[in-house]
Design a protein around this motif. Structure first.
Motif, PDB file in Angstrom:
ATOM      1  N   TYR A 191      97.846  69.307  21.895  1.00 26.70           N
ATOM      2  CA  TYR A 191      97.900  70.747  21.678  1.00 26.70           C
ATOM      3  C   TYR A 191      98.275  71.045  20.228  1.00 26.70           C
ATOM      4  O   TYR A 191      97.684  71.902  19.574  1.00 26.70           O
ATOM      5  CB  TYR A 191      98.895  71.374  22.654  1.00 26.70           C
TER       6      TYR A 191
ATOM      7  N   THR B  77      91.123  64.192  20.442  1.00 22.69           N
ATOM      8  CA  THR B  77      91.224  65.547  19.900  1.00 22.69           C
ATOM      9  C   THR B  77      90.517  65.664  18.552  1.00 22.69           C
ATOM     10  O   THR B  77      89.861  66.667  18.268  1.00 22.69           O
ATOM     11  CB  THR B  77      92.701  65.945  19.744  1.00 22.69           C
TER      12      THR B  77
ATOM     13  N   TYR C 213      94.091  66.677  30.462  1.00 19.02           N
ATOM     14  CA  TYR C 213      93.434  67.020  29.193  1.00 19.02           C
ATOM     15  C   TYR C 213      92.299  66.042  28.913  1.00 19.02           C
ATOM     16  O   TYR C 213      91.232  66.419  28.452  1.00 19.02           O
ATOM     17  CB  TYR C 213      94.461  66.984  28.064  1.00 19.02           C
TER      18      TYR C 213
ATOM     19  N   SER D  75      91.901  71.550  27.708  1.00 24.67           N
ATOM     20  CA  SER D  75      90.691  70.788  27.370  1.00 24.67           C
ATOM     21  C   SER D  75      89.435  71.634  27.554  1.00 24.67           C
ATOM     22  O   SER D  75      88.433  71.407  26.892  1.00 24.67           O
ATOM     23  CB  SER D  75      90.612  69.514  28.206  1.00 24.67           C
TER      24      SER D  75
ATOM     25  N   GLY E  87      96.764  71.241  31.589  1.00 25.12           N
ATOM     26  CA  GLY E  87      96.149  70.271  30.693  1.00 25.12           C
ATOM     27  C   GLY E  87      94.635  70.446  30.663  1.00 25.12           C
ATOM     28  O   GLY E  87      94.002  70.434  29.606  1.00 25.12           O
TER      29      GLY E  87
END
Lengths: 324, 341
Positions: free
Chosen positions: B174, B287, A259, A276, A272
């Protein structure tokens, strides 16, 4: 007739049948529907991963290949689920249907990428767990059995590894070593062995002064015989439990690294990285399925291995606590 | 107590030494052997000529043997850059100007700044995030854990178990993206990304609430579990029965007798987790676009900015070691038996 059925038979006849610990464990596992459901999910996942080439030929979309039909001409977004499937699911070639949509703005096929991503996750989960368990057993048993300063050194080593910030160090190491499958497997194993290692050490510590070990020693058994014939079999329970939990951990760790964009080279599909891929430019705002498909699969996979490990722990050691 | 402290301190210094060695080996010999990238080449800029690389190499002291370089790295970490290096790297500038360029952790390749000043610019973001998240997760997890333990196998307890399981298996990034999509984009309750300094407390909290909450829920899952199992253990202790027998009220039994004794492992874990997070909450920062230490580490690693990456790893190792020592001291104060170990 299985042993359990046999047992049920004997019970109706009013007899009592002794059962080995292993039979007891299996009997308990059979009643644990959560663990069984997890096992079924894992088997389905393995089949899904194996079916990768089938999906490739069925959709006509090879893995890691961009398809111009996978990107919408006007919005430039990856196409959504069931795009181009009006003429049936199996229309082949460039015009073929995207059952789950495209996975990125190059038009990779989501279904194919997910399937090959499952391979990556499972391979890393299993190989890293194997290495983790080998190191954990080796160091855990040595520390617990030998004791003394050997134990002190190994226990300190476990403390140091436990205190290390895994992701940060993995990112730094991936800059130095470059991206590869083996790098990811080794770095995960390097940072995971300490936890099962502590458990094995604790087990051996509590076992080594028990009567059966003293008895074996009195009968003239060598150290290696005591370790391999008398101690190791006792560790099979914790080994299976922590192997299952470790697979979950390794899969999650690989996904996190991917990610962030470190670890695996680009040609290896990874859930992952698929998540992303949905991030740049806020792609997931307009096409949330881009992150939802790989994300959900990842959550269920990690959950399944965690729940299976938990079920195994309950089955093998009903006295011990559950996950809570 | 003093002996105990000294022993822990020495242990901590040893761990930091191991980390410096690991980082040095990684970014010196391994990097060179593996990708044929020398730091000098990275530092020299785009398409440098061999002479330029050599000059930079001499400038950074990279032409010396590795053990000399490592010795110097250590010395600089403890004492700060030497006068000789200051003159080499930033000739003709004042001490203050040179501090901007060269610090204990060296000098960044990507930006003309010292790694120290980069770290101190980005650290407040990580500190703020950790602070908000820590308060939230303690507020969420401890009451839930206690209630679950008081009524084991109740509906509340079972629902809690399910949430704990999900919280443990849900990758935090996530979960963060889902929260951004639903709560920030669809409902518009939170900003999509960014950080506001503390000088504007309202905006500061507004920007940190969602990432803090996401991070907190993940940790809360673990803390609910620990609180519940610890409380279950202590509630079955003899002294709890004694307290009840003496006629203490249920609240008093739970808060004063059971929870106080159940707290020790929670305090330990809390300290260690704080240390871990202060070294960079990488996934959350990336994120949510919070430019903290973790975010900086990822940026630096992507640009092969070796000194910055190494500096952050070292910095976070030092914080973690310090957190470990603080936890040991707190534990020893709370529970005198520990010192005898």
């Amino acid at each position: 007739m299985s042993t359990v059925e046999q047992f049920e038979d004997m019970k109706t006849e009013g007899m009592v049948l002794a059962r080995t610990p292993r039979q007891l464990a299996f009997a308990r596992l059979r009643r644990d529907y959560v663990a069984l459901a997890s096992l079924v999910f894992i088997i389905l996942l393995v089949l899904f991963a194996l079916a990768g080439p089938l999906f490739e030929s069925w959709t006509g979309h090879p893995v890691n290949k961009s398809n111009s039909t996978g990107v919408d001409d006007y919005t430039l977004l990856p196409v959504g689920p069931l795009h181009g499937c009006a003429n049936g699911l199996a229309s082949v070639g460039e015009r073929a249907c995207f059952v789950l949509g495209a996975s990125n703005n190059l038009g990779y096929d989501m279904l194919v990428q997910l399937s090959f991503g499952a391979r990556t996750s499972l391979i890393i989960g299993i190989v890293a767990t194997f290495l983790t368990m080998v190191v954990a057993l080796l160091l855990g048993v040595i520390a617990g059995y030998v004791g003394g300063w050997t134990d002190t050194v190994i226990a300190r080593l476990m403390d140091i590894v436990a205190a290390f910030p895994f992701l940060l160090f993995a990112i730094a190491a991936s800059v130095a070593f470059g991206a590869s499958l083996w790098f990811v497997i080794l770095i995960i194993a390097l940072f995971s062995w300490f936890y099962p290692g502590r458990i094995f050490r604790g087990e051996v510590l509590s076992l080594r002064n028990r009567e059966f070990v003293t008895a074996a020693r009195m009968l003239g058994a060598s150290n290696s015989r005591i370790v391999f014939r008398h101690l190791m079999p006792q560790l099979i329970g914790p080994l299976t439990v922590y192997a299952s939990l470790s697979v979950a951990g390794a899969i999650a760790a690989e996904a996190a690294l991917s990610y962030l964009g470190f670890g695996l080279p680009l040609e290896i599909p990874s859930w992952g990285r698929m998540i992303s891929d949905a991030v740049p430019g806020g792609l997931y705002i307009n096409a949330p399925f881009l992150m939802v498909f790989p994300g959900t699969l990842l959550v269920f996979t990690v959950l399944a291995f965690n729940l299976l490990g938990d079920g195994l722990r309950d089955a093998l050691d009903p006295r011990g606590g559950t996950i809570l | 107590m003093v002996r105990f402290l000294i022993r822990r301190l020495l242990g901590g210094i040893f761990v930091v030494l191991v980390v410096t060695l690991a980082v040095f080996v990684l970014f010196g010999p391994v990097l060179r052997w593996n990708s044929n990238i020398s730091p000098a080449r990275l530092y020299a800029g785009k398409n440098p000529s061999p002479e330029q690389i050599e000059r930079v190499s001499a400038l950074l002291g990279l032409d010396k043997p590795y053990y000399v370089q490592y010795g110097y790295t250590l010395k600089r970490l403890v004492l700060g850059p030497s006068q000789e290096e200051r003159e080499r790297v930033c000739p003709g500038s004042t001490a203050a100007e040179c501090d901007e360029l060269l610090g204990r952790f060296g000098s960044s390749f990507a930006k003309q700044r010292s790694v120290d000043s980069l770290i101190w610019t980005h650290f407040p973001v990580t500190l703020s995030l950790t602070f908000v998240a820590a308060i939230l997760w303690l507020l969420i997890s401890i009451p839930i854990g206690i209630i679950s333990a008081i009524r084991p196998r109740s509906i509340f307890d079972r629902v809690t178990i399910v949430f704990v399981l999900i919280g443990q298996s849900l990758p935090v990034y996530y979960f963060g993206l889902l929260a951004l999509y639903f709560l920030a984009y669809r409902l518009g309750w939170f900003p999509l990304s960014g950080y506001e300094p503390l000088s504007n407390p309202g905006q500061w909290l507004y920007h940190l609430l969602l990432p803090g909450l996401v991070l907190a829920l993940q940790f809360a899952a673990i803390y609910v579990r620990i609180t519940r199992s610890q409380m279950l253990d202590t509630l079955s202790e003899d002294y709890v029965r004694t307290a009840r027998a003496k006629g203490a009220g249920e609240t008093r039994v739970i808060v004063r007798h059971a929870f106080r004794n159940a707290m020790l492992p929670i305090v330990t874990m809390f300290g260690l987790d704080l240390g871990l997070l202060l070294g960079g909450a990488i996934l959350i920062e990336v994120t949510f676009g919070l430019q903290g230490l973790g975010w900086l580490a990822v940026q630096a690693a992507q640009r092969l900015d070796v000194p910055t990456t190494a500096g952050i790893v070292l910095f976070s190792a030092i914080i973690i070691v310090a957190a470990n020592i603080v936890v040991d001291i707190v534990n020893a104060t709370l529970d005198p038996r520990i010192r005898l170990e």
